[in-house]
Motif scaffolding. Sequence first.
Motif, short mmCIF file in Angstrom:
data_model
loop_
_atom_site.label_atom_id
_atom_site.label_comp_id
_atom_site.label_asym_id
_atom_site.label_seq_id
_atom_site.Cartn_x
_atom_site.Cartn_y
_atom_site.Cartn_z
N LEU A 49 16.97 17.22 -1.87
CA LEU A 49 15.80 16.35 -1.85
C LEU A 49 15.97 15.14 -2.77
CD1 LEU A 49 12.92 18.97 -1.76
CD2 LEU A 49 13.42 17.26 -0.01
N THR A 50 17.05 15.10 -3.54
CA THR A 50 17.30 13.93 -4.38
C THR A 50 18.40 13.04 -3.81
OG1 THR A 50 18.85 15.21 -5.74
CG2 THR A 50 16.56 15.07 -6.51
N ASN A 51 19.00 13.48 -2.72
CA ASN A 51 20.05 12.68 -2.07
C ASN A 51 19.40 11.75 -1.06
OD1 ASN A 51 22.15 11.74 -0.29
ND2 ASN A 51 23.47 13.38 -1.09
N PHE A 52 19.21 10.49 -1.44
CA PHE A 52 18.49 9.55 -0.58
C PHE A 52 19.16 9.39 0.78
CE2 PHE A 52 18.24 5.23 1.13
CZ PHE A 52 16.88 5.14 1.37
N ASP A 53 20.48 9.21 0.79
CA ASP A 53 21.18 8.97 2.05
C ASP A 53 20.99 10.12 3.04
OD1 ASP A 53 22.13 6.53 1.17
OD2 ASP A 53 24.00 7.35 0.40
N LEU A 54 21.04 11.35 2.54
CA LEU A 54 20.89 12.51 3.42
C LEU A 54 19.48 12.62 3.99
CD1 LEU A 54 22.84 15.48 1.74
CD2 LEU A 54 23.37 14.31 3.88
N SER A 82 0.84 -1.20 0.00
CA SER A 82 0.00 0.00 0.00
C SER A 82 0.88 1.26 0.00
CB SER A 82 -0.92 0.01 1.22
OG SER A 82 -0.15 0.05 2.41
N ASN A 83 0.32 2.36 -0.49
CA ASN A 83 1.07 3.61 -0.60
C ASN A 83 1.44 4.12 0.79
OD1 ASN A 83 2.08 6.17 -1.16
ND2 ASN A 83 0.61 6.52 -2.81
N PRO A 84 2.74 4.34 1.06
CA PRO A 84 3.15 4.79 2.40
C PRO A 84 2.92 6.27 2.64
CG PRO A 84 5.07 4.61 0.98
CD PRO A 84 3.90 4.12 0.18
N VAL A 85 2.53 7.02 1.58
CA VAL A 85 2.34 8.46 1.69
C VAL A 85 0.87 8.80 1.42
CG1 VAL A 85 3.07 10.73 0.90
CG2 VAL A 85 4.69 8.83 0.83
N ARG A 86 0.26 9.55 2.35
CA ARG A 86 -1.12 9.99 2.15
C ARG A 86 -1.12 11.37 1.50
NH1 ARG A 86 -5.00 12.86 5.26
NH2 ARG A 86 -3.76 12.83 7.17
N GLU A 87 -1.83 11.49 0.40
CA GLU A 87 -1.88 12.77 -0.30
C GLU A 87 -2.92 13.69 0.34
OE1 GLU A 87 -2.64 14.57 -4.80
OE2 GLU A 87 -2.19 12.43 -4.53
N VAL A 88 -2.49 14.91 0.62
CA VAL A 88 -3.36 15.92 1.23
C VAL A 88 -4.08 16.69 0.13
CG1 VAL A 88 -3.35 18.06 2.57
CG2 VAL A 88 -1.92 16.14 3.28
N GLN A 89 -5.39 16.84 0.27
CA GLN A 89 -6.19 17.54 -0.75
C GLN A 89 -6.46 18.99 -0.36
OE1 GLN A 89 -6.67 16.08 -3.57
NE2 GLN A 89 -5.95 14.08 -2.87
N THR A 101 12.22 10.27 -4.31
CA THR A 101 13.13 10.04 -3.17
C THR A 101 12.36 10.07 -1.86
OG1 THR A 101 14.91 11.13 -4.41
CG2 THR A 101 15.26 10.80 -2.05
N PHE A 102 11.46 11.02 -1.72
CA PHE A 102 10.62 11.15 -0.52
C PHE A 102 9.78 9.88 -0.33
CE2 PHE A 102 6.56 12.50 1.46
CZ PHE A 102 7.04 13.08 2.63
N GLU A 103 9.19 9.38 -1.41
CA GLU A 103 8.36 8.18 -1.35
C GLU A 103 9.18 6.96 -0.96
OE1 GLU A 103 4.66 6.63 -4.04
OE2 GLU A 103 6.56 6.98 -5.07
#
Length: 311
Positions: free
Chosen positions: A132-137, A46-53, A82-84
């Motif tokens: 925001l594209t650096n996964f490790d950070l 399931s999607n781990p991120v809930r989208e806010v409307q 990356t966030f997801e």
Amino acid sequence: ADIAQRYRISKYPTLKLFRNGMMMKREYRGQRSVTAIADYIRQQKSNPVREVQDLEEINSLDRSRRNIIGYFEQKDSDNYRTFERVASILHDDCVFLSAFGAISKAERFSGDNVIYKPPGENAPDMVYLGSLTNFDLIYAWTQDKCVPLVREITFENGEELTEEGLPFLILFHMKDDLESLEKFQQEVARQLISEKGTINFLHADCDKFRHPLLHIQKTPADCPVIAIDSFRHMYVFPDFNDLSVPGKLKQFVLDLHSGKLHREFHHGPDPTDVAPGQPIQDLASSPPESSFQKLAPSEHRYTLLREKDEL
């Protein structure tokens, strides 16, 4: 043997979940049936991120939880992917939300943005300032926010924490005694941050964990109480009021590592701790046995050797 050691496999069958090549800390502990495992897999997909409307939803968040919110110009972007990915790994520890486009515009005055809303109605937000594209950070930053230094132990996660193999430093406190918990958290952060990785810092509800308290001859009426469970024995910090004495809590933990706590329970104070001229007494005694070791899985629980198990 190498695989078992690398992934801390001590019982069979063990089911570990990997995401993006990373092993999740929570292994599967449910029923060994087709239905239960299939339900678990569906849940994990399931999607781990809930989208806010509507940004008004942010104002009604459950502030007893740890919330990570990402504001992005568009969903189809490297920043959001990356966030997801981070959310898929840490969604058991934090609530992840996202807003896109016009809805998120008010929060994107300097570009895509990720913030952390800690527990507590008045706790200030914290902003992620890295790439925001650096996964490790972003993973390291988010993990630091989502996994508290002092975790709560419950009957639901006790087995998992026990299997990490580290001794417990536990604050037993009444559920509504948040003042003692905050004081304990502050002193752990101040005195024991260097011991992270050698001992687990935990807090427990006195009412729920009456049995371990009885092992150290305490009751909920004595709370707050600090103790170490080494998985062999339990040792009590002498006086909660000494918690803020500089170095006192750290010395308690160091005495565990050096074996001093164990020696003194069996033989009385070390000779170096006895005043000159005072006779050394060998006080035979035995510290209470570990109570939390009993939360570890039975050696027969997942075994193939008995017919009546889950298999």
